[in-house]
Scaffold this active site. Structure first.
Site, PDB file in Angstrom:
ATOM      1  N   TRP A 150      -5.132  73.224  33.100  1.00 50.04           N
ATOM      2  CA  TRP A 150      -5.008  71.977  32.348  1.00 50.04           C
ATOM      3  C   TRP A 150      -3.517  71.694  32.121  1.00 50.04           C
ATOM      4  O   TRP A 150      -2.989  70.697  32.606  1.00 50.04           O
ATOM      5  CB  TRP A 150      -5.761  72.088  31.015  1.00 50.04           C
ATOM      6  CG  TRP A 150      -7.229  71.773  31.107  1.00 50.04           C
ATOM      7  CD1 TRP A 150      -7.856  70.669  30.596  1.00 50.04           C
ATOM      8  CD2 TRP A 150      -8.253  72.537  31.750  1.00 50.04           C
ATOM      9  NE1 TRP A 150      -9.207  70.716  30.884  1.00 50.04           N
ATOM     10  CE2 TRP A 150      -9.478  71.845  31.585  1.00 50.04           C
ATOM     11  CE3 TRP A 150      -8.269  73.743  32.452  1.00 50.04           C
ATOM     12  CZ2 TRP A 150     -10.685  72.310  32.098  1.00 50.04           C
ATOM     13  CZ3 TRP A 150      -9.472  74.217  32.960  1.00 50.04           C
ATOM     14  CH2 TRP A 150     -10.654  73.504  32.796  1.00 50.04           C
ATOM     15  N   ASP A 208     -11.537  61.551  31.055  1.00 48.79           N
ATOM     16  CA  ASP A 208     -12.552  62.441  31.602  1.00 48.79           C
ATOM     17  C   ASP A 208     -13.824  61.676  31.920  1.00 48.79           C
ATOM     18  O   ASP A 208     -14.524  61.976  32.878  1.00 48.79           O
ATOM     19  CB  ASP A 208     -12.845  63.583  30.626  1.00 48.79           C
ATOM     20  CG  ASP A 208     -13.280  63.084  29.257  1.00 48.79           C
ATOM     21  OD1 ASP A 208     -12.765  62.053  28.807  1.00 48.79           O
ATOM     22  OD2 ASP A 208     -14.132  63.725  28.624  1.00 48.79           O
ATOM     23  N   HIS A 230     -17.634  61.262  36.017  1.00 46.80           N
ATOM     24  CA  HIS A 230     -16.698  62.316  35.623  1.00 46.80           C
ATOM     25  C   HIS A 230     -16.068  62.832  36.916  1.00 46.80           C
ATOM     26  O   HIS A 230     -16.673  63.608  37.631  1.00 46.80           O
ATOM     27  CB  HIS A 230     -17.494  63.433  34.933  1.00 46.80           C
ATOM     28  CG  HIS A 230     -16.738  64.181  33.893  1.00 46.80           C
ATOM     29  ND1 HIS A 230     -16.844  63.916  32.556  1.00 46.80           N
ATOM     30  CD2 HIS A 230     -15.865  65.208  33.988  1.00 46.80           C
ATOM     31  CE1 HIS A 230     -16.094  64.751  31.863  1.00 46.80           C
ATOM     32  NE2 HIS A 230     -15.475  65.542  32.718  1.00 46.80           N
ATOM     33  N   GLU A 236     -20.571  65.031  35.908  1.00 48.27           N
ATOM     34  CA  GLU A 236     -19.875  66.125  35.235  1.00 48.27           C
ATOM     35  C   GLU A 236     -20.489  67.477  35.578  1.00 48.27           C
ATOM     36  O   GLU A 236     -19.788  68.483  35.664  1.00 48.27           O
ATOM     37  CB  GLU A 236     -19.928  65.896  33.728  1.00 48.27           C
ATOM     38  CG  GLU A 236     -19.181  66.926  32.899  1.00 48.27           C
ATOM     39  CD  GLU A 236     -19.119  66.542  31.438  1.00 48.27           C
ATOM     40  OE1 GLU A 236     -18.299  67.137  30.709  1.00 48.27           O
ATOM     41  OE2 GLU A 236     -19.883  65.644  31.016  1.00 48.27           O
ATOM     42  N   ASP A 269      -8.636  67.585  34.243  1.00 43.74           N
ATOM     43  CA  ASP A 269      -9.283  66.631  35.140  1.00 43.74           C
ATOM     44  C   ASP A 269      -8.238  65.868  35.955  1.00 43.74           C
ATOM     45  O   ASP A 269      -8.380  65.670  37.165  1.00 43.74           O
ATOM     46  CB  ASP A 269     -10.125  65.643  34.325  1.00 43.74           C
ATOM     47  CG  ASP A 269     -11.156  66.329  33.447  1.00 43.74           C
ATOM     48  OD1 ASP A 269     -10.766  67.168  32.621  1.00 43.74           O
ATOM     49  OD2 ASP A 269     -12.354  66.019  33.571  1.00 43.74           O
ATOM     50  N   ARG A 296     -18.950  58.060  26.642  1.00 42.15           N
ATOM     51  CA  ARG A 296     -19.310  58.698  25.388  1.00 42.15           C
ATOM     52  C   ARG A 296     -18.137  58.682  24.397  1.00 42.15           C
ATOM     53  O   ARG A 296     -17.088  58.086  24.662  1.00 42.15           O
ATOM     54  CB  ARG A 296     -19.794  60.131  25.639  1.00 42.15           C
ATOM     55  CG  ARG A 296     -18.745  61.095  26.141  1.00 42.15           C
ATOM     56  CD  ARG A 296     -19.351  62.468  26.407  1.00 42.15           C
ATOM     57  NE  ARG A 296     -18.375  63.420  26.912  1.00 42.15           N
ATOM     58  CZ  ARG A 296     -18.589  64.240  27.927  1.00 42.15           C
ATOM     59  NH1 ARG A 296     -19.738  64.226  28.570  1.00 42.15           N
ATOM     60  NH2 ARG A 296     -17.653  65.087  28.317  1.00 42.15           N
ATOM     61  N   ASP A 297     -18.307  59.367  23.285  1.00 44.21           N
ATOM     62  CA  ASP A 297     -17.273  59.399  22.250  1.00 44.21           C
ATOM     63  C   ASP A 297     -16.183  60.410  22.600  1.00 44.21           C
ATOM     64  O   ASP A 297     -15.942  61.357  21.889  1.00 44.21           O
ATOM     65  CB  ASP A 297     -17.896  59.717  20.880  1.00 44.21           C
ATOM     66  CG  ASP A 297     -18.711  61.007  20.894  1.00 44.21           C
ATOM     67  OD1 ASP A 297     -18.767  61.680  21.953  1.00 44.21           O
ATOM     68  OD2 ASP A 297     -19.292  61.345  19.852  1.00 44.21           O
ATOM     69  N   GLU A 298     -15.516  60.163  23.717  1.00 42.69           N
ATOM     70  CA  GLU A 298     -14.444  61.063  24.167  1.00 42.69           C
ATOM     71  C   GLU A 298     -13.390  60.235  24.879  1.00 42.69           C
ATOM     72  O   GLU A 298     -12.396  59.862  24.291  1.00 42.69           O
ATOM     73  CB  GLU A 298     -15.019  62.169  25.059  1.00 42.69           C
ATOM     74  CG  GLU A 298     -14.063  63.324  25.271  1.00 42.69           C
ATOM     75  CD  GLU A 298     -14.775  64.574  25.772  1.00 42.69           C
ATOM     76  OE1 GLU A 298     -14.068  65.513  26.144  1.00 42.69           O
ATOM     77  OE2 GLU A 298     -16.026  64.603  25.775  1.00 42.69           O
TER      78      GLU A 298
END
Length: 893
Positions: A536, A459, A767, A746, A472, A463-465
């Site tokens: 999704w 995505d 994003h 995003e 997506d 960051r922490d993802e």
């Protein structure tokens, strides 16, 4: 003149590591028009001069030139093969032999002789340090080596060395997969790296995705607690004998100078702790420790022939900034994924500390809040011996800017280079036009792909993802497949989707799935569940179908069919009178018509769920037909008809109005063919009215935005589609461009007009989801469209849409048959259209909004209420026509 310019294997120019014969294709070049292949002959040899044939097809009378499956012949493990082809055409010409395409086989059906070995113990489960492994061995001096291949993988991330040289150019291997079911291994030719006599094979390992700190919940050890290496070096001598060097308990291990390496947080490397020569013979490893064996099911091992992550581009520093707060910041001018390489001199123990980030705040200072808990920090301790050059290896960063927190000596921007990394994919799409803002938008969309296609479709990269969110990937799949050859990339990821599905057929929100069982502290997911959100989970069906449409490859449909069917059956099992909804739904995620403080758009969930239920069921029915499963085709076709009828009963009034008066509701009703024929014009008109209610702006989220321009242009609203695309104030695609974006954001207002930021909780500036409008640029503006009855662009549809006050568009797509190119220009009141169709394909040219046809280059156009159309064979064409008054162009002389 007739020739074959390129042979491809599973769409790739070469494969290193395969376990079955690849699908074969080729591109044909000819100076003639209307060229069709008449016959082909394929040969396979173990020598590049084809003096050792193992297969010869003989002359095969066929027009087929892609996705060819050879009749099986026995492949040998750890062997290089060469393929070539020659053809004849319908004009009586014959080609010479094509350039050869090589492939190397993997371990095949032979049992792995090596074992997974580790330098770690269970007590290291919270440890993020790097470790080293090495093995000394001898190559028989009295024999001549014919070939040597190494097959390797790891639990964690590994880099392999032979006699001090790096093996291969892949990064972050073996990548991220559903490890318990699907672990990739890589194959490398190391013949040139072997020495006669003493040799050393070595590896460095890091935590990576396998045992590292991952996900916004910041858990670790998702798949195991110890890194481990599996290695099998196969040396074949010219006398026919073979030697294997494998990972076993005879190897030695040590800690590396990489004291810390985590994907989100970066790396800490102390060069004073490095052990020079550890990968070479003569190094004393007597104080190194023994390794331990890790038990892992080798049935999960699958050869990876292509699509690994590589270093792709190098970018210099664009500017050195001193912020109002006094920080020294390197601006590379482009948001990206990768590393910073630097050159430095200093004393032993001096440090370089770099912090990576995406944006400056309204005052021009360093902005880190949107990274959440991710540090994106690298720290290098100098050895202090001359010039030192370094960059990370076991993490990567998402960034445009780098804050230089420590650096010995003078800070020279010329000593820093950004290295862009992503999965290796052939660039296939080119788009340029007379509007520089649209060109920048296309640039941003492309760089959104580059930044997020790092082994899995993430995505965001900062960051922490950095998770493989299915929504997506589904939204962007078609756009990505115009921009780059995504066949290998998505086939790999979809295999993991198949493995991570629930027994009932539910599809996790992220693939690989690390949310299930790790969301106790996330109220959203703990209560709503970690799988089966509409739009999704539909990646299970939409993405394989898109691959088939773009590449004509039935294998991916065969591989995913059980998964596709499982998802549709899951929806059917949980539908209530054919209206589908299930637990947590993201709906039209982050739509601007959401209530204040909510991420969920205003379009009702049951409407969206049922719309996607209909779409996926329709695609499954088509897939069943393609694969010859007539029973399933009939069943799911009938089911789709029932779902559409229920959708219309539930969500349309008797007057023909949708019960949900949102832009997204009208978009999906139109684009998914859910609108009653009698109400189609009314629905399109109402969509335009809803657009005008917001002064021509969209208020759509993840599920509505990708289809917005399509919904307009496919229903007689081309001018409105152009106007929507070209809006440049908030909210719009070009608002981001005007704000200086180099990737897609995003949120429509990630940075607000006053320079302030959207909430730091979820505000990525790389994003790609909203970049799905790129599909409209290729399919509609340039008019390069696939025909599902002849997929892979065996038959193309050329139907450009001039407008937007542009005076030219120049675009191309490198299909598996060759380049399809379209250029339209507005000249002296006419539209001049030039296009090129590759050999062994045909196209239908469709023109709309035509007042009068002009030059037609020998094409026979016919007219109907849908416009003008003609069929074209391969070759180059130039036609012109007088557009009607609905076409808004800027003409040049």
């Amino acid at each position: 003149m007739l020739s074959v310019s390129q042979l491809t294997l599973n769409g790739e120019p070469a494969l290193t590591g395969v376990e079955r014969l690849p699908l074969i294709g080729w591109k044909i070049e000819s100076t003639r028009r209307n060229v069709l292949q008449q016959s082909w002959q394929l040969q396979c040899s173990t020598r590049a001069d084809f003096s050792a044939l193992v297969f010869d097809s003989g002359v095969v009378n066929s027009e087929e030139s892609n996705n060819i499956e050879l009749s099986e012949f026995l492949l040998q493990p750890s062997t290089r093969y060469f393929l070539r082809v020659r053809i004849t055409d319908n004009h009586g010409e014959s080609s010479g032999w094509s350039p050869e395409a090589p492939f190397v086989t993997g371990v095949m059906n032979c049992a792995w002789k090596g074992e997974f070995i580790s330098a770690e113990t269970p007590q290291d489960k919270a440890n993020s340090k790097g470790t080293l492994l090495r093995k000394a061995f001898s190559v028989a001096a009295e024999k001549k080596v014919a070939s040597a291949f190494v097959h390797a993988t790891a639990l964690g991330i590994y880099q392999l060395f032979l006699n001090g040289e790096r093996v291969g150019t892949d990064e972050l291997t073996p990548g991220w997969t559903s490890y318990q079911h699907h672990l990739l291994y890589q194959t490398y030719d190391v013949t040139a790296l072997l020495n006669s006599g003493d040799n050393v094979v070595g590896a460095e390992l890091g935590a990576g995705w396998f045992k590292g700190d991952m996900g916004f919940s910041r858990h670790r050890n998702y798949y195991g607690e110890q890194t481990a290496l599996l290695c099998q070096l196969v040396i074949q001598y010219e006398d026919g004998s073979e030697q294997c060097v494998v990972s076993d308990l005879s190897w030695r291990s040590s800690d590396s100078a990489r004291q810390f390496a985590e994907i989100y947080d970066g790396e800490r490397y102390d060069a004073t702790l490095a052990q020079p020569g550890w990968q070479r013979s003569g190094f004393n490893d007597s104080d190194w420790r023994h390794v331990s064996q890790i038990h892992w099911d080798k049935k999960t091992l699958v050869a990876q022939g292509a699509g690994t992550v590589k270093q792709i581009e190098r970018l210099p520093v664009a500017a050195l900034i001193v912020t109002p707060q006094g920080d020294k910041v390197l601006d590379f001018g482009q948001n990206m994924s990768g590393w910073v390489e630097f050159r430095v001199r200093g004393k032993p123990g001096d440090k370089v500390v770099l912090r990576h980030f995406e944006a400056l705040d309204a005052s021009g200072n360093v902005y880190l809040d949107n990274l959440r808990s991710a540090k994106q920090l690298v720290e290098y301790t100098l050895k202090g011996e001359g010039e030192e050059v370094w960059h990370p290896r076991f993490s990567w960063q998402g960034f445009r800017y780098v804050k230089v927190e420590r650096f010995p000596g003078e800070l020279n921007p010329n000593h820093f280079t950004a290295i862009v990394i992503h999965s290796a994919m052939e660039a296939t799409g080119q788009f340029a036009c007379s509007n520089p803002d649209l060109n920048q938008l296309h640039h941003n969309i492309l760089w959104g792909l580059k930044g997020n296609f790092v082994d899995v479709p993430t995505d965001c990269p900062q960051r922490d993802e950095r998770l493989g969110w299915t929504g997506d990937a589904q939204i962007f799949c078609r756009t990505a497949s115009y921009l780059m050859q995504t066949r290998t990339f998505f086939a790999k990821w979809l295999t993991d989707l198949k493995h991570d599905q629930t027994p009932e057929g539910g599809v996790p929100h992220v693939i690989p799935d690390i949310l299930t069982g790790h969301c106790d502290h996330d109220k959203f997911l703990a209560e709503g569940g970690t799988h089966s959100a509409t739009g999704w989970a539909d990646a299970a069906v939409i993405n394989p179908w898109t691959m088939y449409l773009m590449y004509g490859d039935k294998r991916i449909l065969q591989n995913q069919y059980v998964s596709m069917k499982g998802w549709v059956d899951f929806m059917r099992a949980h539908a209530d009178n054919d209206i589908w909804r299930y637990k947590l739904q993201f709906g039209d995620w982050v739509a601007l018509d959401a209530q204040e403080g909510s991420y969920f758009g205003a379009t009702p969930e049951d409407l969206l769920c049922t719309a996607y239920y209909a779409l996926s069921t329709s695609l499954l029915a088509k897939t069943a037909k393609v694969l010859g499963n007539e029973e399933d085709h009939q069943y799911y076709s009938a089911l789709q008809t029932i779902i559409v009828e229920r959708f219309q009963e539930r969500f349309f009034t008797a007057k023909g109005d949708l019960t949900a008066q949102t832009q997204t509701a009208h978009i999906v009703a139109l684009c998914f063919d859910l609108t009653p024929v009698a109400f189609r014009q009314r629905t399109a008109d109402r969509l335009v009215a809803l657009l005008h209610e917001h002064d021509g702006h969209l208020v759509t989220g993840f599920l509505g935005t990708p289809y917005f321009c399509h919904a307009l242009s496919q229903n007689g609203k081309a001018k409105e589609a152009w106007a929507l695309l070209l809006k440049d104030d908030f909210p719009s695609w070009l608002y981001q461009v005007k704000a200086g974006a180099t990737t897609v954001w995003e949120h429509w207002d990630g940075i607000k007009p006053d320079g302030s930021m959207w909430s730091p909780d979820m505000n990525s500036f790389n994003h790609y989801a909203y970049g799905a409008v790129g599909e409209w640029l290729y399919r509609t503006v340039a008019g390069i469209e696939a025909d599902e009855s002849a997929p892979g662009f065996k038959h193309a549809i050329i139907s450009p849409l001039p407008g937007g006050r542009l005076n030219w568009v120049d675009a191309s797509y490198e299909s598996m048959y060759g380049e399809i190119a379209v250029k339209w220009q507005a000249i002296e009141g006419k539209v001049v259209l030039s296009f090129r169709i590759p050999a062994n394909t045909t196209a239908t040219v469709k023109l709309q909004a035509v007042k009068e046809m002009g030059q037609s280059e020998g094409l026979e156009f016919s007219h109907s209420e849908l416009g003008w159309s003609a069929t074209a064979g391969s070759g180059e064409y130039r036609i012109d026509y007088l557009p009607d008054d609905s076409v808004d162009l800027t003409y040049s002389d």
